[in-house]
Scaffold this motif. Structure first.
Motif, PDB file in Angstrom:
ATOM      1  N   LEU A 180       3.420  -2.776  -1.953  1.00 12.98           N
ATOM      2  CA  LEU A 180       2.115  -2.535  -1.461  1.00 12.98           C
ATOM      3  C   LEU A 180       1.194  -2.370  -1.207  1.00 12.98           C
ATOM      4  O   LEU A 180       0.454  -2.718   0.004  1.00 12.98           O
ATOM      5  CB  LEU A 180       2.967  -0.426  -1.473  1.00 12.98           C
ATOM      6  CG  LEU A 180       4.622   0.332  -1.517  1.00 12.98           C
ATOM      7  CD1 LEU A 180       4.005   1.632  -2.527  1.00 12.98           C
ATOM      8  CD2 LEU A 180       4.730   0.310   0.177  1.00 12.98           C
ATOM      9  N   ASN A 181       0.456  -2.977  -2.002  1.00 15.59           N
ATOM     10  CA  ASN A 181      -1.017  -2.754  -2.053  1.00 15.59           C
ATOM     11  C   ASN A 181      -0.789  -4.429  -1.713  1.00 15.59           C
ATOM     12  O   ASN A 181      -1.723  -4.695  -0.733  1.00 15.59           O
ATOM     13  CB  ASN A 181      -1.110  -3.240  -3.622  1.00 15.59           C
ATOM     14  CG  ASN A 181      -1.348  -2.208  -4.632  1.00 15.59           C
ATOM     15  OD1 ASN A 181      -2.542  -0.898  -3.500  1.00 15.59           O
ATOM     16  ND2 ASN A 181      -2.059  -2.149  -5.795  1.00 15.59           N
ATOM     17  N   ASP A 182       0.312  -5.541  -2.164  1.00 13.54           N
ATOM     18  CA  ASP A 182      -0.323  -6.611  -1.230  1.00 13.54           C
ATOM     19  C   ASP A 182       0.050  -7.144   0.566  1.00 13.54           C
ATOM     20  O   ASP A 182      -0.687  -7.647   1.210  1.00 13.54           O
ATOM     21  CB  ASP A 182       1.097  -7.328  -1.634  1.00 13.54           C
ATOM     22  CG  ASP A 182       0.513  -8.069  -3.312  1.00 13.54           C
ATOM     23  OD1 ASP A 182      -0.358  -8.637  -3.204  1.00 13.54           O
ATOM     24  OD2 ASP A 182       1.780  -8.508  -3.201  1.00 13.54           O
ATOM     25  N   GLY A 218       0.819  -9.934   9.615  1.00 13.36           N
ATOM     26  CA  GLY A 218       1.404  -9.078  10.322  1.00 13.36           C
ATOM     27  C   GLY A 218       1.767  -7.992   9.245  1.00 13.36           C
ATOM     28  O   GLY A 218       3.815  -8.489   9.294  1.00 13.36           O
ATOM     29  N   ALA A 219       1.488  -7.878   8.461  1.00 14.65           N
ATOM     30  CA  ALA A 219       2.451  -7.702   6.732  1.00 14.65           C
ATOM     31  C   ALA A 219       3.554  -5.627   6.662  1.00 14.65           C
ATOM     32  O   ALA A 219       3.989  -6.053   6.203  1.00 14.65           O
ATOM     33  CB  ALA A 219       2.120  -8.054   5.876  1.00 14.65           C
ATOM     34  N   ALA A 220       2.459  -5.384   7.696  1.00 16.46           N
ATOM     35  CA  ALA A 220       2.779  -3.523   7.495  1.00 16.46           C
ATOM     36  C   ALA A 220       3.419  -3.211   8.322  1.00 16.46           C
ATOM     37  O   ALA A 220       4.621  -3.799   9.513  1.00 16.46           O
ATOM     38  CB  ALA A 220       1.425  -2.922   7.211  1.00 16.46           C
ATOM     39  N   VAL A 221       4.120  -1.937   8.717  1.00 16.14           N
ATOM     40  CA  VAL A 221       4.966  -0.953   9.438  1.00 16.14           C
ATOM     41  C   VAL A 221       4.153  -1.210  10.541  1.00 16.14           C
ATOM     42  O   VAL A 221       4.338  -1.314  11.738  1.00 16.14           O
ATOM     43  CB  VAL A 221       5.301  -0.532   8.745  1.00 16.14           C
ATOM     44  CG1 VAL A 221       6.047   0.423  10.279  1.00 16.14           C
ATOM     45  CG2 VAL A 221       6.810  -0.196   8.122  1.00 16.14           C
ATOM     46  N   GLU A 222       3.006  -0.505  10.508  1.00 18.08           N
ATOM     47  CA  GLU A 222       1.784  -0.282  11.629  1.00 18.08           C
ATOM     48  C   GLU A 222       0.267   0.110  10.832  1.00 18.08           C
ATOM     49  O   GLU A 222       0.586  -0.617   9.372  1.00 18.08           O
ATOM     50  CB  GLU A 222       2.264   0.913  11.653  1.00 18.08           C
ATOM     51  CG  GLU A 222       2.069   2.335  11.250  1.00 18.08           C
ATOM     52  CD  GLU A 222       2.327   3.491  11.708  1.00 18.08           C
ATOM     53  OE1 GLU A 222       2.726   3.991  13.110  1.00 18.08           O
ATOM     54  OE2 GLU A 222       3.096   4.369  11.087  1.00 18.08           O
ATOM     55  N   PRO A 223      -0.740  -0.033  11.236  1.00 18.93           N
ATOM     56  CA  PRO A 223      -1.601  -0.519  10.945  1.00 18.93           C
ATOM     57  C   PRO A 223      -2.648   0.855   9.870  1.00 18.93           C
ATOM     58  O   PRO A 223      -1.592   1.442  10.425  1.00 18.93           O
ATOM     59  CB  PRO A 223      -2.888   0.083  12.202  1.00 18.93           C
ATOM     60  CG  PRO A 223      -1.874  -0.848  13.229  1.00 18.93           C
ATOM     61  CD  PRO A 223      -0.524  -0.455  12.967  1.00 18.93           C
ATOM     62  N   GLY A 224      -2.091   0.246   8.993  1.00 17.33           N
ATOM     63  CA  GLY A 224      -2.772   1.103   7.692  1.00 17.33           C
ATOM     64  C   GLY A 224      -1.354   1.859   6.602  1.00 17.33           C
ATOM     65  O   GLY A 224      -1.757   2.567   5.777  1.00 17.33           O
ATOM     66  N   HIS A 225      -0.215   1.028   7.515  1.00 17.37           N
ATOM     67  CA  HIS A 225       1.214   1.815   6.581  1.00 17.37           C
ATOM     68  C   HIS A 225       1.624   0.615   6.274  1.00 17.37           C
ATOM     69  O   HIS A 225       2.769   0.053   6.786  1.00 17.37           O
ATOM     70  CB  HIS A 225       1.617   2.863   7.765  1.00 17.37           C
ATOM     71  CG  HIS A 225       3.341   3.489   7.970  1.00 17.37           C
ATOM     72  ND1 HIS A 225       4.095   3.630   8.452  1.00 17.37           N
ATOM     73  CD2 HIS A 225       3.402   3.728   6.354  1.00 17.37           C
ATOM     74  CE1 HIS A 225       5.066   4.022   7.874  1.00 17.37           C
ATOM     75  NE2 HIS A 225       4.913   4.281   6.680  1.00 17.37           N
ATOM     76  N   ALA A 226       2.447   1.091   4.597  1.00 20.79           N
ATOM     77  CA  ALA A 226       2.923  -0.121   4.045  1.00 20.79           C
ATOM     78  C   ALA A 226       4.322   0.400   3.921  1.00 20.79           C
ATOM     79  O   ALA A 226       4.241   1.620   3.844  1.00 20.79           O
ATOM     80  CB  ALA A 226       2.188  -0.488   2.729  1.00 20.79           C
ATOM     81  N   ALA A 227       5.495  -0.722   2.903  1.00 23.62           N
ATOM     82  CA  ALA A 227       6.293   0.509   3.349  1.00 23.62           C
ATOM     83  C   ALA A 227       7.741  -0.658   2.621  1.00 23.62           C
ATOM     84  O   ALA A 227       7.238  -1.257   3.287  1.00 23.62           O
ATOM     85  CB  ALA A 227       6.438   1.387   4.573  1.00 23.62           C
TER      86      ALA A 227
END
Length: 389
Positions: free
Chosen positions: A254-256, A266-275
Motif C-alpha cells: 500500500l505504501n509503495d 499511475g499505481a493507485a485506484v484513484e488519487p490518494g487511494h491505494a488498494a
C-alpha cells in the motif's frame, strides 16, 4: 369430504394470497378475474403480472440496510462473554455475529455474508471441527492465538489476514496470558439459503505438536514467497494454500502504491487511494471461492468516488478515522468499527486520519465481499460516477 369442500379448504390454507387491483398494466377487476385468482391460490400458482415489480426491479433492492457496529462496544461485550460463556462442544466457538437490522434478527451482516467477533481467553482452546462454509480471520489488534488448520499452527497478529477454505479441519489455541479478539468472515448466509452446508465435529483436543507456536507456519514456508510458486507442490483443493497473509507485506504494498502515485506513476485506484486484493498464489484467483478480501489505504483528506456494486460488502477500519457514506447514511468511523454495504448502495469514504490515530497516517480499511459469486454467475456489475462495467 366432497371434492368441492376439499378445494375450498385447500384455498383457505394456501400461503398464496392474490389481490386484484385497478392499476396501469393490470387486468380489469371483474368477478371472473377474482375467481381466476382463487383458482391460482388453490393450485399454489402466482402470475408474473402481479409480482414483476418485486421480482424484476429496475436495479437491485437489497433486504439489508447500511449499518455500523462500533468496535469499542463489540470488544466490551465479547470480554463479558469471555467471563460467562465457555468454549467447547455445543457452542463450539465464542463467536458473536453481526445482525443487520433489516434481516429479521438473523445473524447475517448482509444476505450473503457473516461477520463475527471471536474471543478466546488465556490458555483456552476452541475445539476442532470442519464445515463447508469458507472462512477467514482478520486481526485488528493483539496477538497470541494460533489457528491450527489441518495440523498446521498459524500465528495470528495485528493486520494479518488468514483464509481457510471449507472442509478443512481447524481449531484455535491461546498460548498467552491475555485474551484476544478478532473478526471471522464466512459465507454462512449464502450456503444457508442455497441449502449446501455440511458440518462435522473433530477432536476435542489438539495434539502437543499442534499446540506449538512457530513464527511461520508450514504453509507460509512453502507458499509465502512473493511471486514464487513451489515446483514440488500443487494446490489440493479450492481456496488458497497460503494460510496467512502478513501485515508487513500488505503495508509495504500500500505504501509503495501511494509513493509511486506521488512520483507521477499511475499505481493507485484513484488519487490518494491505494488498494490490494488477497489472491491465491497457486492460481492468482480470489483466496476463497465465494469471498473476496482486500485492503484499502486512503490518504488524509482524500475522498473516494461514489461506487455501486452488485453484491454486498463488510468493511472494518484497521487504522485511522474518516467519514463513510453508504446510500443515505453517513458515519464517522475509527479503528475497529465495522460497517455493511448492501448491494448497489453507493459508497464513498473521506479520510480524516493523521499521525495521532494511524500508524500509516492514512485511513486503512479491510474489506470482504461476495464478488466471486456474482462474477462467476455473470452478475457482477460496478458503477463509478455514472460509468458501468
Amino acid at each position: 369430504m366432497t371434492q368441492s369442500s376439499l378445494a375450498h379448504d385447500t384455498a383457505q390454507g394456501s400461503p398464496v394470497r392474490l389481490r386484484a387491483v385497478s392499476a396501469a398494466g393490470q387486468p380489469e377487476v371483474t368477478p371472473a378475474l377474482q375467481e381466476l385468482y382463487r383458482g391460482f391460490e388453490r393450485e399454489l400458482l402466482v402470475p408474473l403480472w402481479t409480482e414483476i415489480g418485486d421480482l424484476m426491479p429496475a436495479h437491485p433492492r437489497s433486504r439489508a440496510v447500511p449499518h455500523v457496529w462500533r468496535w469499542e462496544r463489540l470488544r466490551e461485550l465479547a470480554a463479558q462473554a469471555g467471563e460467562l460463556v465457555p468454549v467447547g462442544r455445543g457452542g463450539e466457538r465464542r463467536a458473536i455475529a453481526l445482525a443487520n437490522p433489516s434481516l429479521g434478527g438473523r445473524p447475517f451482516a448482509t444476505p450473503t455474508l457473516w461477520a463475527a467477533v471471536q474471543y478466546l481467553m488465556p490458555g483456552e482452546d476452541a475445539p476442532e471441527h470442519r464445515h463447508t462454509q469458507h472462512a477467514f480471520r482478520f486481526v485488528v489488534e493483539g496477538e497470541g492465538v494460533w489457528t491450527v488448520v489441518g495440523g498446521d499452527p498459524v500465528a495470528m497478529r495485528r493486520g494479518d489476514f488468514l483464509p481457510q477454505a471449507g472442509w478443512n479441519w481447524h481449531a484455535h489455541h491461546n498460548a498467552t496470558a491475555a485474551p484476544m479478539a478478532w473478526i471471522d468472515g464466512l459465507d454462512i448466509p449464502f450456503q444457508y439459503v442455497t441449502e449446501a452446508q455440511f458440518f462435522e465435529f473433530g477432536r476435542d483436543e489438539i495434539g502437543d505438536a499442534e499446540r506449538a507456536t512457530p513464527d511461520r507456519s508450514r504453509s507460509e514456508r512453502l507458499w509465502g514467497h512473493p511471486g514464487l510458486r513451489p515446483v514440488s507442490a500443487t494446490a489440493t483443493g479450492p481456496g488458497s494454500p497460503l494460510l496467512a497473509y502478513r501485515w508487513e507485506h500488505t503495508d509495504r504494498a500500500l505504501n509503495d502504491q501511494l509513493a509511486l502515485e506521488a512520483e507521477g506513476f499511475g499505481a493507485a485506484v484513484e488519487p490518494g487511494h491505494a488498494a490490494v486484493r488477497f489472491s491465491d498464489p497457486a492460481t492468482g484467483a480470489d483466496v476463497l471461492p465465494t469471498l473476496r478480501a482486500e485492503m484499502h489505504r486512503i490518504a488524509r483528506d482524500a475522498e473516494t468516488a461514489p461506487v455501486q456494486e452488485t453484491g454486498s460488502s463488510v468493511y472494518q477500519v484497521f487504522d485511522g478515522s474518516g467519514r463513510v457514506t453508504v446510500g443515505d447514511r453517513s458515519w464517522t468511523v475509527t479503528r475497529g468499527d465495522l460497517f455493511a454495504v448492501p448491494s448497489w448502495q453507493p459508497l464513498s469514504v473521506r479520510s480524516e486520519a493523521g499521525a495521532t490515530d494511524s500508524d500509516s497516517g492514512a485511513l486503512d480499511l479491510f474489506r470482504f465481499s461476495d464478488s466471486p459469486v456474482f462474477e462467476a454467475l455473470g452478475l457482477g456489475r460496478t458503477q463509478v460516477e455514472g460509468t458501468t462495467r
